[in-house]
Enzyme design. Sequence first.
Site, PDB file in Angstrom:
ATOM      1  CG  ASP A 135      72.448  36.023  51.320  1.00 30.67           C
ATOM      2  OD1 ASP A 135      71.525  36.463  50.664  1.00 30.67           O
ATOM      3  OD2 ASP A 135      72.795  35.642  52.417  1.00 30.67           O
ATOM      4  CG  ASN A 143      65.398  31.354  47.337  1.00 35.37           C
ATOM      5  OD1 ASN A 143      66.507  31.113  46.722  1.00 35.37           O
ATOM      6  ND2 ASN A 143      65.409  31.884  48.621  1.00 35.37           N
TER       7      ASN A 143
HETATM    8  C1  FPP Z   1      70.284  36.284  47.496  1.00 36.72           C
HETATM    9  O1  FPP Z   1      69.916  37.468  47.473  1.00 36.72           O
HETATM   10  C2  FPP Z   1      70.017  35.930  46.035  1.00 36.72           C
HETATM   11  C3  FPP Z   1      69.056  34.890  45.513  1.00 36.72           C
HETATM   12  C4  FPP Z   1      67.921  34.316  46.202  1.00 36.72           C
HETATM   13  C5  FPP Z   1      69.009  34.645  44.251  1.00 36.72           C
HETATM   14  C6  FPP Z   1      70.295  34.583  43.429  1.00 36.72           C
HETATM   15  C7  FPP Z   1      69.997  35.074  42.316  1.00 36.72           C
HETATM   16  C8  FPP Z   1      70.917  35.585  41.543  1.00 36.72           C
HETATM   17  C9  FPP Z   1      72.180  36.166  41.807  1.00 36.72           C
HETATM   18  C10 FPP Z   1      70.327  36.250  40.196  1.00 36.72           C
HETATM   19  C11 FPP Z   1      69.751  35.407  39.104  1.00 36.72           C
HETATM   20  C12 FPP Z   1      70.849  34.285  38.732  1.00 36.72           C
HETATM   21  C13 FPP Z   1      70.568  33.846  37.544  1.00 36.72           C
HETATM   22  C14 FPP Z   1      71.404  32.770  36.969  1.00 36.72           C
HETATM   23  C15 FPP Z   1      69.427  34.047  36.667  1.00 36.72           C
HETATM   24  P1  FPP Z   1      68.456  37.977  48.507  1.00 36.72           P
HETATM   25  O2  FPP Z   1      67.389  38.362  47.841  1.00 36.72           O
HETATM   26  O3  FPP Z   1      68.388  36.697  49.644  1.00 36.72           O
HETATM   27  O4  FPP Z   1      69.201  39.137  49.390  1.00 36.72           O
HETATM   28  P2  FPP Z   1      68.665  39.712  50.793  1.00 36.72           P
HETATM   29  O5  FPP Z   1      69.278  38.575  51.760  1.00 36.72           O
HETATM   30  O6  FPP Z   1      69.540  40.869  50.656  1.00 36.72           O
HETATM   31  O7  FPP Z   1      67.280  39.832  50.787  1.00 36.72           O
END
Ligand code: FPP
Length: 235
Positions: A15, A63
């Site tokens: 996250d 998501n």
């Molecule tokens: C959370 O950060 C992360 C995600 C929703 C996606 C996780 C994806 C990756 C680490 C990269 C892609 C991975 C692959 C395997 C292609 P957030 O967007 O919720 O962050 P925030 O809470 O700060 O908004």
Amino acid sequence: MTENNELRHIAIIMDGNGRWASKQGLPRSLGHKKGAEVVKTIARAAADKGIQYLTLYAFSTENWQRSKEEVSYLMTLLRQYLKGDLQELKENKVRIRFIGERYMLDADIRQMMADLEQETSAYDKMTLCIALSYGSRQEIISAVKKTAELIKSGNISLEDIDINLFSDMLYTKDIPDPDLLIRTSGEKRISNYLLWQSAYSELAFTDVLWPDFTPEHLQKIIDDFKTRERRYGKV
Ligand code: FPP
């Protein structure tokens, strides 16, 4: 170290990509891009540390509700990842598995996932399990339906249902429960991740945002895990 502190399986909620990007005035997409690079570094580090299973939450069923642009970018990143970084891990004899609601993903992505799983099915360096379009409640409902079908068809009876049988109906069949569940970015929630499987997992929360997470941060959490006493409800 006691036998209780054996660390076979680490699960991570990655996250903080969005916040990492905003903090530097960058678009969220660049946070995800950096996050994807960290996936590769951490997967390598875990394999080198002898971890047998690493399960990463890459995309939740919830998501899908993000903006069309963000979902589309994450799918582009995923396609690149399936074609690039995961092929590299494959060469390092890492077994790759996916858990989640596959029918929601595009056909070309599903095909690449199936190919990778099939091509790496005999590898045993480490199993990298990627949760994609994954939701734990959805997984449990699907397991309930599979179990009900088995009863309906007369293959099992009500009395046959126990923890082992039900675990085998989940996407994580044959994967041991996580010993350690980590969430980055300071949030202290499980967010529909491995609810059944984490019944006795040790939890670790770090304020570090996923794009800043390094193998050294992982090692510190592992060191702390080793000092914990796991009792599984016993005295
Ligand atoms: C959370 O950060 C992360 C995600 C929703 C996606 C996780 C994806 C990756 C680490 C990269 C892609 C991975 C692959 C395997 C292609 P957030 O967007 O919720 O962050 P925030 O809470 O700060 O908004």
